[in-house]
Design an enzyme around this catalytic site. Sequence first.
Site, PDB file in Angstrom:
ATOM      1  N   SER A 128       0.810  -1.225   0.000  1.00  0.00           N
ATOM      2  CA  SER A 128       0.000   0.000   0.000  1.00  0.00           C
ATOM      3  C   SER A 128       0.841   1.272   0.000  1.00  0.00           C
ATOM      4  O   SER A 128       0.438   2.275  -0.580  1.00  0.00           O
ATOM      5  CB  SER A 128      -0.983  -0.001   1.171  1.00  0.00           C
ATOM      6  OG  SER A 128      -0.315  -0.204   2.391  1.00  0.00           O
ATOM      7  N   HIS A 179       1.481   4.948   4.369  1.00  0.00           N
ATOM      8  CA  HIS A 179       0.606   5.516   3.350  1.00  0.00           C
ATOM      9  C   HIS A 179       0.977   6.965   3.035  1.00  0.00           C
ATOM     10  O   HIS A 179       1.187   7.340   1.880  1.00  0.00           O
ATOM     11  CB  HIS A 179      -0.847   5.469   3.824  1.00  0.00           C
ATOM     12  CG  HIS A 179      -1.452   4.110   3.755  1.00  0.00           C
ATOM     13  ND1 HIS A 179      -2.793   3.874   3.982  1.00  0.00           N
ATOM     14  CD2 HIS A 179      -0.909   2.893   3.463  1.00  0.00           C
ATOM     15  CE1 HIS A 179      -3.041   2.581   3.842  1.00  0.00           C
ATOM     16  NE2 HIS A 179      -1.924   1.975   3.538  1.00  0.00           N
TER      17      HIS A 179
END
Length: 205
Positions: A128, A179
Amino acid sequence: MNNFVEFMKSRRKVTLILVLLNIVIFAVLEVLGDTYSAEFMVRHGAMYTPMVRDGEYWRLLSAMFLHFGFEHLAYNMFSLFFLGDILETIVGPFRFLVIYLAGGLGGNVLSYVMSIERGTYKVSAGASGAIFAVMGAFFYIVIRNRKNFGRDGMRRLGMMVVLMIMQGIVDRGVDQSAHMGGMAAGFLLGIALYHPRRSEMKQAW
């Protein structure tokens, strides 16, 4: 079946290779043990701050190719399959790979630094951070081409950003530092690597 084969052949090659590589690694680990187990994942390359601090820096990279269970893998690969294809079309395979790997690495470095700062040592893994790097670079490209991109395109990008951030907020197991670090690194890499041509955005989107 023929339509599916043609669809896969039309996908950008580096994105497709990355997706397949992640799937193969996950499948092998599933055969060997339990991908939901933090201990098992650490043994096979997941990121764990004390081990990185002791010199196992390779975990900052290897963790990008590991996933905790099928749901984790499926969500990330679905996002990579479509976002990666768009960005690779725009910047080309080599620059896309640099953004993906360097951006994901940047996300994991920030996660590592924040883990030490907070004193919270969790096992982390997943693509991610690299996917957020792809999004960060794409976001910069959209800003550079906002007149050509149009309102509909801006709305679609905005919706993707919101959904991915919301997924991170709702899922307590998500590493928000990775992230945000990945997105920031991707944005900066977009500035460094993107060389616009007028027709690029329309062809990609």
